[in-house]
Scaffold this motif. Structure first.
Motif, short mmCIF file in Angstrom:
data_model
loop_
_atom_site.label_atom_id
_atom_site.label_comp_id
_atom_site.label_asym_id
_atom_site.label_seq_id
_atom_site.Cartn_x
_atom_site.Cartn_y
_atom_site.Cartn_z
N LEU A 419 0.87 -1.18 0.00
CA LEU A 419 0.00 0.00 0.00
C LEU A 419 0.91 1.23 0.00
CD1 LEU A 419 -3.03 0.60 0.02
CD2 LEU A 419 -2.90 0.82 2.49
N ILE A 420 0.90 1.96 -1.12
CA ILE A 420 1.80 3.10 -1.31
C ILE A 420 1.01 4.39 -1.09
CG2 ILE A 420 3.28 4.31 -2.94
CD1 ILE A 420 3.78 1.64 -4.30
N GLU A 421 1.51 5.24 -0.21
CA GLU A 421 0.89 6.55 0.04
C GLU A 421 1.68 7.61 -0.71
OE1 GLU A 421 -0.65 9.34 3.76
OE2 GLU A 421 0.79 7.74 4.12
N ALA A 422 1.00 8.36 -1.57
CA ALA A 422 1.65 9.38 -2.40
C ALA A 422 1.76 10.69 -1.64
CB ALA A 422 0.88 9.58 -3.69
N LYS A 423 2.85 11.38 -1.88
CA LYS A 423 3.11 12.68 -1.27
C LYS A 423 3.50 13.67 -2.36
CE LYS A 423 2.89 11.11 3.06
NZ LYS A 423 1.90 11.55 4.06
N LYS A 424 3.36 14.94 -2.07
CA LYS A 424 3.87 16.02 -2.91
C LYS A 424 3.42 15.90 -4.36
CE LYS A 424 7.95 16.82 -0.05
NZ LYS A 424 9.42 16.91 -0.01
N GLY A 425 2.12 15.87 -4.54
CA GLY A 425 1.57 15.86 -5.89
C GLY A 425 1.75 14.56 -6.64
N GLY A 426 2.03 13.47 -5.95
CA GLY A 426 2.16 12.18 -6.59
C GLY A 426 3.54 11.89 -7.14
N LYS A 427 4.51 12.80 -6.96
CA LYS A 427 5.86 12.57 -7.47
C LYS A 427 6.70 11.72 -6.51
CE LYS A 427 5.22 15.09 -11.12
NZ LYS A 427 5.15 14.46 -12.45
N ARG A 428 6.36 11.73 -5.24
CA ARG A 428 7.09 10.95 -4.25
C ARG A 428 6.08 10.17 -3.41
NH1 ARG A 428 12.29 12.55 -3.41
NH2 ARG A 428 12.29 12.01 -1.21
N GLY A 429 6.56 9.12 -2.78
CA GLY A 429 5.66 8.31 -1.98
C GLY A 429 6.43 7.44 -0.99
#
Length: 711
Positions: A419-429
């Motif tokens: 389960l991947i949680e995206a951060k910063k507009g989907g560029k990092r996770g």
């Protein structure tokens, strides 16, 4: 390319080249009309008939392309078009002088035909232009212009043809179009509608329905009963494989002589009889030498090439589930009832699959309900597990992530669920939770998702399936390099939209030999729907906890929570590390309330709390102790460093501007410090001694910092 006729057989030559040959006869008759006395007046009407035949061919190709899905007859159309243009060139001097006909004809010949046929066509046309029907040799200028136009036209046509060839052969273009259109055409791969299309593997995996072998045995008995009627040597039930570019699967087979071992045949997904039956949902029937190249599997000898192929779609409730494929290797023709026999077999196979589908749905519903209830119960228990032993904080949201990933791995019977949680507009996770047997847990470090299919799925909002042979994702990796495990299994990527405080992607990695299908997508989405409910539940729980533990005005810890956490921290330290407690009180705060009103006092408290947040570290704690008084815990801090922090706080508060009623107001603070363990070993003792030091600062003139001194 158009091969030499001798390689195709006599029937092939007659069928393919009879119509172009008639155009040559038409040209010869035109010459006769032009030079034959009383027939000269028939030249123009005779030339018009060439254009009439051309119009008929175009109309026929356009009409039958919709009904029979065939391509236009290029040699016939080009031959009759060239005949009409050359006759028009001979009839009217104004057309000949314009050089319009060679300008059109030569590039078309070079573009539409391969090198050898194009050279034959071009030579014949060039001869026609040089020698008019009257037999006069043309002027030198006309001859040069025709030759120049011919050379340039042929060169231009070849250049354009080569560019098309570089961009991909016709077969490659058709295959690419097929692959791109499969999710739009085939219901078993439609992400919106294909949830339960291919049941045997799920039956085998869950043990809820009879095995795949039992199901295929029923279809095999149908094929064996229908085989004598068809006149075929082999008849198979074909079902689609999941994923683009995968071969069809032969689920059941019946052969003459009792051998039914054809289920291991490899049938490519562009095999025309099966694709036409399944794509256009109609019976496919053909025979002749064309099918000599349509051998399947490892059969490459002359005896293994079919002389007849027929296929009929197997449909359930309007959705194509497979096809019945019949192959004949002996000489002769199909018997009359072959089409009706295959349709009967397809109907009986569809009924067999429909019964299996009905039972599967019932059992799968019960299994999913049991799994979903188990997941809901685990999420409902999150509030009871919000605090661990000795008051240690347990994140409710983390528990939801863990329960979701584990439920996905168990329910889909896969090797790994991430389960991947995206951060910063989907560029990092980051990995919110990874369930992979013993290697389970979360990873706090953020990793770049750019250039992976995780980012693509997150941006597009649609799921993707990669089979075992495509686990690398093709042009891009599926996962970042640091998260990629050993190769072997397929991948299923399902996006999680940001509707409940979580945005990311669920990545399912199967074991070796296991491919994902439509029902896996639907099951994953159902579990994610419950996860979103759980996250909404934890958000409300976190808000309630925050309201109970934090001060409503400043957002800092309230007095009760601060004191409890201070006691817990000191109990864990056990005298091994120094720490300090600071008590901070705003000077003359009552005058601010009396002069400027309570809203002004509230604004002062909020700004001071922001200054405290910016000053303390993450390992420290700050709380509102009461009224205008604040308490601060400094972790692993000696007396010297504690005094430096207190002085920095005091100066920052003094430098903060407050404007009320267009008047600037300077706010000061008095601070007291007590250090552990020399000034006390419990939270109560430290707070008491820090309060004593605070009142010493008040007594000595305010706006200062005092360290507690033992009496």
């Amino acid at each position: 390319m158009y091969p030499f006729p001798l390689l195709q057989g006599k029937d092939r030559v007659v069928r393919r080249y009879s119509v172009p040959a008639l155009s040559l006869v038409h040209l010869l008759l035109f010459l006769n009309f032009r030079r034959g006395g009383g027939w000269t007046g028939w030249s123009a009407p005779w030339a018009a008939t060439a254009f009439g035949v051309l119009a008929f061919l175009l109309f026929r190709d356009l009409l039958t392309s919709r009904r029979r899905d065939r391509l236009m007859d290029v040699p016939s159309t080009l031959a009759w078009g060239a005949a009409g243009l050359m006759e028009l060139h001979s009839l009217y001097p104004i057309v000949a002088e314009s050089r319009l006909v060679p300008a059109i004809l030569f590039p078309s010949i070079a573009f539409l035909l391969p090198a050898f046929p194009a050279a034959v066509y071009a030579a014949a046309a060039f001869t026609w232009f040089l020698f008019s029907p009257e037999g006069r040799w043309p002027a030198e200028g006309f001859l040069a212009s025709i030759g120049g136009l011919g050379g340039l036209g042929i060169l231009a046509g070849r250049v354009i043809r080569d560019k098309f060839r570089d961009s991909g052969s016709g077969r490659d273009m058709v295959q690419e179009a097929i692959n791109e259109s499969r999710m739009l055409v085939f219901p078993w791969e439609n992400p919106a509608a294909a949830t339960e299309r291919d049941f045997p593997e799920e039956v085998e995996r869950l043990g809820l329905l009879r095995s795949r072998d039992d199901l295929m045995d029923g279809i095999r008995r149908i094929l064996e009963g229908i085989l004598p009627i068809t006149g075929a040597d082999r008849i198979l039930y074909i079902s689609p494989s999941p994923g683009q570019g995968r071969a069809f699967r032969a689920g059941a087979s019946a052969c003459r002589g009792g051998d039914s071992g054809g289920v291991d045949l490899a049938i490519p997904d562009d095999y025309m009889p099966v694709r036409e039956a399944m794509l256009f949902r109609r019976t496919f029937l053909f025979e002749g030498e064309d099918f000599g190249n349509w051998a399947i599997g490892k059969e490459s000898g002359r005896e293994g090439r079919p002389t007849g192929v027929a296929a009929a779609p197997v449909s359930i409730e309007g959705n194509v589930e497979g096809a019945i494929l019949a192959l004949r290797f002996a000489e002769g023709k199909w018997s009359e009832p072959i089409g009706q026999a295959l349709e009967t077999a397809a109907f009986l196979a569809a009924r067999e699959l429909a019964w299996a589908k009905q039972r599967y749905r019932a059992h799968l519903y019960l299994a999913r309900q049991e799994g979903f209830h188990r997941l809901i119960r685990r999420i409902a228990e999150v509030s009871e597990r919000a605090s661990g032993e000795r008051g240690e904080t347990v994140s409710p949201r983390r528990e939801v992530y863990r329960a979701t990933a584990e439920q996905v791995r168990q329910h889909l019977d896969i090797a790994r669920a991430i389960l991947i949680e995206a951060k910063k507009g989907g560029k990092r996770g980051r990995i919110a939770w990874e369930s992979a047997g013993k290697a389970s847990g979360d990873r706090e470090e953020l990793v770049s998702l750019e250039g992976t299919y995780v980012e693509w799925v997150l941006r597009q909002g649609v799921h993707r399936i990669f089979s075992g042979g495509q686990a690398d994702g093709g042009r891009f990796p599926v996962l970042p390099a640091s998260w990629t495990g050993p190769p072997g299994g397929g991948f299923l990527l399902v996006p999680v939209p940001d509707t409940s405080g979580f945005r990311g992607v669920l990545v399912c990695e199967s074991g070796e030999g296991r491919n994902f299908e439509g029902q896996d997508v639907q099951a994953a989405k159902d579990i994610l729907a419950i996860m979103r409910m759980g996250i909404s539940h934890t958000l409300r729980l976190e808000n309630l906890v925050k309201e109970a533990r934090n001060d409503g005005l400043t957002g800092l810890l309230n007095r009760k929570t601060f004191c409890e956490r201070l006691e817990n921290v000191l109990a864990r330290l056990d005298g091994r590390y120094p720490c300090a407690v600071i008590m901070l009180d705003l000077d003359h705060f009552k005058n601010i309330n009396d002069t400027h009103g309570h809203p002004a006092g509230d604004e002062v408290l909020r700004k001071v709390s922001n200054v405290i947040r910016k000053t303390v570290r993450k390992v420290d704690m700050a709380g509102r102790y009461g009224g205008e008084e604040f308490a601060i815990y400094l972790h692993s801090t000696d007396q010297t460093h504690a005094r430096q922090v207190a002085e920095r706080l005091r100066l920052m508060i003094r430098q903060t501007w407050f404007v009320f009623n267009e008047r600037e107001l300077v706010v000061t603070a008095s601070l007291g410090i007590a250090c552990y363990p020399e000034h006390g070993k419990t939270g109560e003792e430290l707070l008491l001694h820090a309060d004593v030091a605070l009142y010493s600062s008040k007594r000595d003139g305010r706006d200062r910092t005092t360290v507690y001194r033992k009496q």
